[in-house]
Design an enzyme around this catalytic site. Structure first.
Site, PDB file in Angstrom:
ATOM      1  N   SER A 136      29.751  45.898  33.907  1.00 59.94           N
ATOM      2  CA  SER A 136      30.911  45.327  34.135  1.00 59.94           C
ATOM      3  C   SER A 136      32.119  45.646  34.863  1.00 59.94           C
ATOM      4  O   SER A 136      32.849  45.931  35.648  1.00 59.94           O
ATOM      5  CB  SER A 136      31.859  45.974  33.328  1.00 59.94           C
ATOM      6  OG  SER A 136      31.878  47.304  32.238  1.00 59.94           O
TER       7      SER A 136
ATOM      8  N   LYS B 172      37.685  43.645  35.800  1.00 62.86           N
ATOM      9  CA  LYS B 172      39.039  43.363  35.453  1.00 62.86           C
ATOM     10  C   LYS B 172      40.077  42.845  36.521  1.00 62.86           C
ATOM     11  O   LYS B 172      40.941  42.369  35.990  1.00 62.86           O
ATOM     12  CB  LYS B 172      39.913  44.875  35.551  1.00 62.86           C
ATOM     13  CG  LYS B 172      39.009  45.922  35.172  1.00 62.86           C
ATOM     14  CD  LYS B 172      39.985  45.155  33.676  1.00 62.86           C
ATOM     15  CE  LYS B 172      39.506  47.029  32.833  1.00 62.86           C
ATOM     16  NZ  LYS B 172      39.831  46.971  31.356  1.00 62.86           N
TER      17      LYS B 172
END
Length: 420
Positions: free
Chosen positions: A323, A67
């Protein structure tokens, strides 16, 4: 899912709102900010699926997830007036930390709304990265509403977690790294929530390597993309729930949806059992601490390797994007226990025995001989459902796998116990 040649022809006239040049510019911007996360081969997963599997370890990124990439590019693109007004975001964890660190690095004031039940480690980390954290509501949606209201009242710029071209461009830098680190890649698997990451990777990879298949993975309990792709526009789920909170999104973003629809090669769904088993595999075999959302591509590999699966396998080499790794320790404890049960490493059973001195000790001795580890024992002697002179025992055992479970059950039955 379509064949690559059909895919290329289908998209000859598609103009993505995020171009390869945008992503290359984002990559230069992130130099010295986001690390090029390592890629590790997995012999265990390669053996399961029959082709090379590599793990793109974005769980080792700064803030523990991808992110930071999109958040930094988005905030860096603000003009001086917008920067002076500050930024605001809403998140239960990863986006919150990415915005907080990106804003701090750029000297911009940040306010992050998080739901009251957000894990304390994530709240603390977001504060440590420099954000003014405000706990509001019981869900991310309630925190999101508060963040948008704050933006209207103060003029702060709202930083969406996935629905903005700059966010997508930042996440797309992962795609450039994958092609550089594994130029022979044939399939990229990536977890999907709102779609920012898979959209960015698709926009980066497809212009350079249209033969590479980019496939998304969603939790079956929160899968908004399959019905949206079928309908040709974003569809909002009536309800959704999954342990993978990082991809628990009820509606695709408008910007990423168009890119996914035209450039990606489809989205698969995985079960909660597969997610928990994947997290266990990452920890035990890859030595990687990964959150359930980050383990979703591994879950897809595990389900594809199941002999009973109706899903086709993946052309290798495969790159599975881990991720994120921001998992609350309490959730990890529960998920690992669930994963061990799903993998046949826990055996729960109930049986009845004669209520006499030494009966429980004899049962435990039988179990000891099978090399099963007793985790819990509940011994009930007074229950109206029991006959006089009977006792009931609930057991939870740790085993070595499904075959060992069968051996334990066989040993109990051979010893005369009736297993319920």
């Amino acid at each position: 899912m379509q064949h690559p040649t059909q895919h290329s022809a289908r998209n000859e006239r598609y103009e993505s709102p995020v171009t390869l040049d945008d992503i290359r510019g984002a990559h230069k911007m992130l130099s010295g900010v986001a690390r090029c996360s390592p890629m590790e081969g997995s012999r265990h997963l390669s053996g399961l699926v029959g082709s090379p599997v590599h793990l793109k370890c974005e769980n080792l990124q700064r803030t523990g997830s991808f992110k930071l990439r999109g958040a930094y590019v988005r905030i860096a693109g603000l003009n001086p007036v917008e920067r002076a007004a500050g930024v605001v975001a809403a998140s239960a964890g990863n986006h919150a930390q990415g915005v907080a660190l990106a804003a701090s690095l750029l000297g911009v004031r940040s306010t992050v709304f998080m739901p009251v039940p957000a894990p304390l480690p994530k709240v603390a980390a977001t504060r440590d990265y420099g954000a003014d954290v405000r706990l509001h509501g019981q869900t991310v949606d309630e925190a999101l509403a508060a963040a948008k209201e704050y933006a209207e009242e103060t003029g702060a710029v709202f930083i969406h977690p996935f629905d903005h071209p700059d966010i997508v461009a930042g996440q797309g830098t992962l795609g450039l790294e994958i092609l550089e680190q594994c130029p022979e890649v044939r399939t990229i698997l990536v977890g999907v929530g709102g779609g920012g990451l898979i959209a960015g990777i698709s926009a980066a990879v497809k212009p350079l390597r249209p033969d590479v298949r980019v496939i998304g993975v969603q939790a079956a309990g929160a899968a908004a993309y399959p019905p949206s792709l079928a309908a040709g526009h974003p569809v909002t789920l009536d309800s959704f729930a999954t342990m993978a909170d990082g991809i628990m999104v009820g509606r695709p973003g408008d910007v990423p949806f168009g890119i996914v629809e035209h450039l990606a090669d489809g989205v698969r769904t995985v079960s909660e059992d597969a997610l928990s088993r994947a997290l266990l595999v990452c920890l035990e075999r890859a030595k990687m601490v990964v959150e359930p959302a980050g383990a979703s591509p591994v879950a897809a590999l595990l389900e594809a390797a199941d002999p009973d699966s109706e899903e086709p396998g993946f052309d290798g080499p495969v790159v599975a994007v881990l991720s994120g790794g921001n998992i609350d320790p309490l959730l990890m404890q529960r998920v690992l226990r669930h994963g061990m049960a799903a993998a046949g490493r826990y055996l729960s059973l109930r049986l009845r025995l004669t209520d006499r001195p030494g009966a429980l000790a004899a049962l435990l001795a039988t179990l000891s001989a099978t090399d099963a580890n007793v985790v819990d024992v509940a011994h009930v002697r007074t229950d109206p459902k029991l006959n006089l002179g009977e006792a009931e025992v609930d057991l939870r055992l740790e085993s070595k796998g499904p075959e060992h479970c069968e051996a334990v059950l066989a040993a109990l039955r051979e010893a005369g116990y009736v297993v319920v």
